[in-house]
Every structure is written in structure tokens, then in C-alpha cells.
Design an enzyme around this catalytic site. Structure first.
Site, mmCIF file in Angstrom:
data_model
loop_
_atom_site.group_PDB
_atom_site.id
_atom_site.type_symbol
_atom_site.label_atom_id
_atom_site.label_comp_id
_atom_site.label_asym_id
_atom_site.label_seq_id
_atom_site.Cartn_x
_atom_site.Cartn_y
_atom_site.Cartn_z
ATOM 1 N N TYR A 1 -12.201 -2.308 -4.038
ATOM 2 C CA TYR A 1 -12.756 -2.492 -2.690
ATOM 3 C C TYR A 1 -14.294 -2.390 -2.702
ATOM 4 C CZ TYR A 1 -8.329 -2.644 -0.071
ATOM 5 O OH TYR A 1 -7.118 -3.023 0.470
ATOM 6 N N LYS B 1 0.828 -1.206 0.000
ATOM 7 C CA LYS B 1 0.000 0.000 0.000
ATOM 8 C C LYS B 1 0.867 1.264 0.000
ATOM 9 C CE LYS B 1 -4.033 -2.238 2.159
ATOM 10 N NZ LYS B 1 -5.093 -2.117 3.198
ATOM 11 N N PHE C 1 -15.941 3.136 6.634
ATOM 12 C CA PHE C 1 -14.542 3.480 6.362
ATOM 13 C C PHE C 1 -14.219 3.528 4.869
ATOM 14 C CE2 PHE C 1 -14.727 -1.139 7.261
ATOM 15 C CZ PHE C 1 -14.204 -1.663 6.073
ATOM 16 N N ARG D 1 2.409 -5.856 9.238
ATOM 17 C CA ARG D 1 1.622 -4.749 9.794
ATOM 18 C C ARG D 1 2.151 -4.341 11.178
ATOM 19 N NH1 ARG D 1 -4.093 -6.950 7.369
ATOM 20 N NH2 ARG D 1 -4.214 -5.554 5.559
ATOM 21 N N HIS E 1 -2.066 -5.391 1.457
ATOM 22 C CA HIS E 1 -3.336 -6.087 1.226
ATOM 23 C C HIS E 1 -3.036 -7.514 0.804
ATOM 24 C CE1 HIS E 1 -7.130 -7.375 -0.546
ATOM 25 N NE2 HIS E 1 -6.397 -7.821 -1.541
ATOM 26 N N GLU F 1 -9.516 -10.810 -7.761
ATOM 27 C CA GLU F 1 -8.582 -9.694 -7.585
ATOM 28 C C GLU F 1 -7.397 -9.802 -8.551
ATOM 29 O OE1 GLU F 1 -9.625 -9.015 -2.847
ATOM 30 O OE2 GLU F 1 -7.599 -9.612 -3.414
ATOM 31 N N ASN G 1 -2.224 0.555 6.590
ATOM 32 C CA ASN G 1 -1.776 -0.718 7.179
ATOM 33 C C ASN G 1 -0.906 -1.553 6.238
ATOM 34 O OD1 ASN G 1 -3.814 -1.619 5.544
ATOM 35 N ND2 ASN G 1 -4.968 -2.677 7.148
HETATM 36 P P1 RTP Z 1 -7.127 -5.797 3.058
HETATM 37 O O1 RTP Z 1 -8.404 -6.175 2.342
HETATM 38 O O2 RTP Z 1 -6.655 -4.405 2.731
HETATM 39 O O3 RTP Z 1 -6.073 -6.852 2.873
HETATM 40 O O4 RTP Z 1 -7.395 -5.792 4.636
HETATM 41 P P2 RTP Z 1 -8.152 -6.887 5.485
HETATM 42 O O5 RTP Z 1 -8.643 -8.006 4.627
HETATM 43 O O6 RTP Z 1 -7.254 -7.233 6.619
HETATM 44 O O7 RTP Z 1 -9.367 -6.027 6.036
HETATM 45 P P3 RTP Z 1 -10.792 -5.726 5.349
HETATM 46 O O8 RTP Z 1 -11.842 -6.063 6.342
HETATM 47 O O9 RTP Z 1 -10.884 -6.359 3.992
HETATM 48 O O10 RTP Z 1 -10.762 -4.147 5.194
HETATM 49 C C1 RTP Z 1 -10.112 -3.508 4.117
HETATM 50 C C2 RTP Z 1 -9.333 -2.326 4.630
HETATM 51 O O11 RTP Z 1 -10.245 -1.357 5.134
HETATM 52 C C3 RTP Z 1 -9.699 -0.721 6.274
HETATM 53 N N1 RTP Z 1 -10.572 -0.918 7.422
HETATM 54 N N2 RTP Z 1 -10.834 0.012 8.273
HETATM 55 N N3 RTP Z 1 -11.837 1.481 10.478
HETATM 56 C C4 RTP Z 1 -12.168 0.211 10.345
HETATM 57 O O12 RTP Z 1 -12.879 -0.373 11.131
HETATM 58 C C5 RTP Z 1 -11.642 -0.519 9.200
HETATM 59 N N4 RTP Z 1 -11.894 -1.775 8.925
HETATM 60 C C6 RTP Z 1 -11.202 -2.027 7.784
HETATM 61 C C7 RTP Z 1 -8.355 -1.327 6.550
HETATM 62 O O13 RTP Z 1 -7.355 -0.460 6.014
HETATM 63 C C8 RTP Z 1 -8.403 -2.648 5.806
HETATM 64 O O14 RTP Z 1 -7.119 -3.049 5.389
HETATM 65 MG MG MG Z 2 -9.761 -7.667 2.879
#
Ligand code: RTP
Ligand code: MG
Length: 141
Positions: free
Chosen positions: A51, A11, A59, A104, A117, A128, A114
Site C-alpha cells: 500500500y 482481507k 489512514f 463489501r 482488495h 500488484e 472492508n
Molecule cells: P483497496 O485498494 O483495498 O482495494 O481499496 P480501494 O481501492 O477501494 O480504496 P483505496 O482508495 O485504494 O484505499 C485503500 C484502503 O484504505 C482504506 N481507506 N480508508 N478512512 C478513509 O478515508 C479511507 N480511505 C481508504 C480502505 O480500507 C481502502 O480499502
Molecule cells: Mg485501491
């Protein structure tokens, strides 16, 4: 355990910290091969499309703003159990909860910025990868 492919994105925060090579080393040391890669500065449309699953989440706007704030490095990782392995290397979404030694934990500043991804399941990995790469841009090895 099956050989899988997963989509990884370094990122904008991690690209700005100049740690692309450090993250690639972590992938390679875990037995994952980089079989496609491209640096891109995502447009708003590209980030929103990528996304889209989160489009109704509170968010979403911050996430798209962050993902378009600078260039990202996008790669396909290939290897045994690649999807889970990459998520383990990345650590928890919130860096405050990420285990020591994960990307992370070591490089992320916040849940928004963070560092990386990784696809979360075989179906999303396939979608993806398709989003960023044509079949002939992936060099299986
Ligand atoms: P990613 O898709 O980026 O790999 O991250 P992830 O699976 O660990 O998390 P995901 O639930 O898919 O969320 C995508 C990105 O959104 C942001 N986020 N912010 N403020 C919040 O509660 C929140 N929850 C998610 C994070 O930057 C996350 O990587
Ligand atoms: Mg995710």
C-alpha cells in the site's frame, strides 16, 4: 473486451468470517478464473510495501495495522474486463455506499475492515501481481 488479470485480496476480516469460498463463488459466477492463489499473514513490511501509494494518507497506519491483523487470501483473477468486473463485484470502498449484492455491502463492517482488495488499473494490476507471484506460479487457463 480484452482478457485481463487483476490482483484480489480477501482481507483479514473476511478470512476470519470464513467466507473465502463464498467470495470465490462470486468471482467464478462472474466469469473470473482463479489462476494463482496463496494464503499469507502479511508482515508490516509487506503490507507497507503493498500500500506504498497511500503512505502519506492519514489512514495509512490503520490500513497497515488491519492488513496485518490476520491471514489474507491473495489471488490472481483472469477474465474479460477482469479489473473492472472485480471492482464491481467488490462494491464501493465504504460499505455504507456499496450496492446491495456486492461483497463489501454483504460482508464489510467499515471502511477500514472492508473485506476485499482489487487492483484499480492495468498498471497497478501488473505491479500488484508481481508483488505476490512469480510468473511460473500463475496458471493461465
Ligand atoms: P483497496 O485498494 O483495498 O482495494 O481499496 P480501494 O481501492 O477501494 O480504496 P483505496 O482508495 O485504494 O484505499 C485503500 C484502503 O484504505 C482504506 N481507506 N480508508 N478512512 C478513509 O478515508 C479511507 N480511505 C481508504 C480502505 O480500507 C481502502 O480499502
Ligand atoms: Mg485501491
Amino acid at each position: 473486451m480484452a482478457v485481463e488479470r487483476t490482483l484480489s485480496i480477501i482481507k483479514p476480516d473476511a478470512v476470519a468470517k470464513n467466507v473465502i469460498g463464498e467470495l470465490y463463488t462470486r468471482f467464478e459466477k462472474a466469469g473470473l478464473k482463479i489462476v494463482a492463489a496463496r494464503m499469507v499473514h502479511l508482515s508490516r513490511e509487506q503490507a507497507e510495501g503493498f500500500y506504498a501509494v497511500h503512505k502519506d494518507r492519514p489512514f495509512f497506519n490503520d490500513l497497515v495495522g488491519f492488513m496485518t491483523s490476520g491471514p489474507v487470501m491473495v489471488q490472481v483473477l483472469e477474465g474479460e474486463d477482469a479489473i473492472r468486473k472485480n471492482r464491481d463485484i467488490m462494491g464501493a470502498t465504504n460499505p455504507k455506499e456499496a450496492l446491495a449484492g456486492t461483497i463489501r455491502h454483504d460482508y464489510a463492517e467499515s471502511i477500514d475492515a472492508n473485506a476485499a482488495h482489487g487492483s484499480d488499473a492495468p498498471e497497478t494490476a501488473a505491479q500488484e501481481i508481481d508483488y505476490f507471484f512469480k510468473a511460473d506460479e500463475i496458471c493461465s487457463r
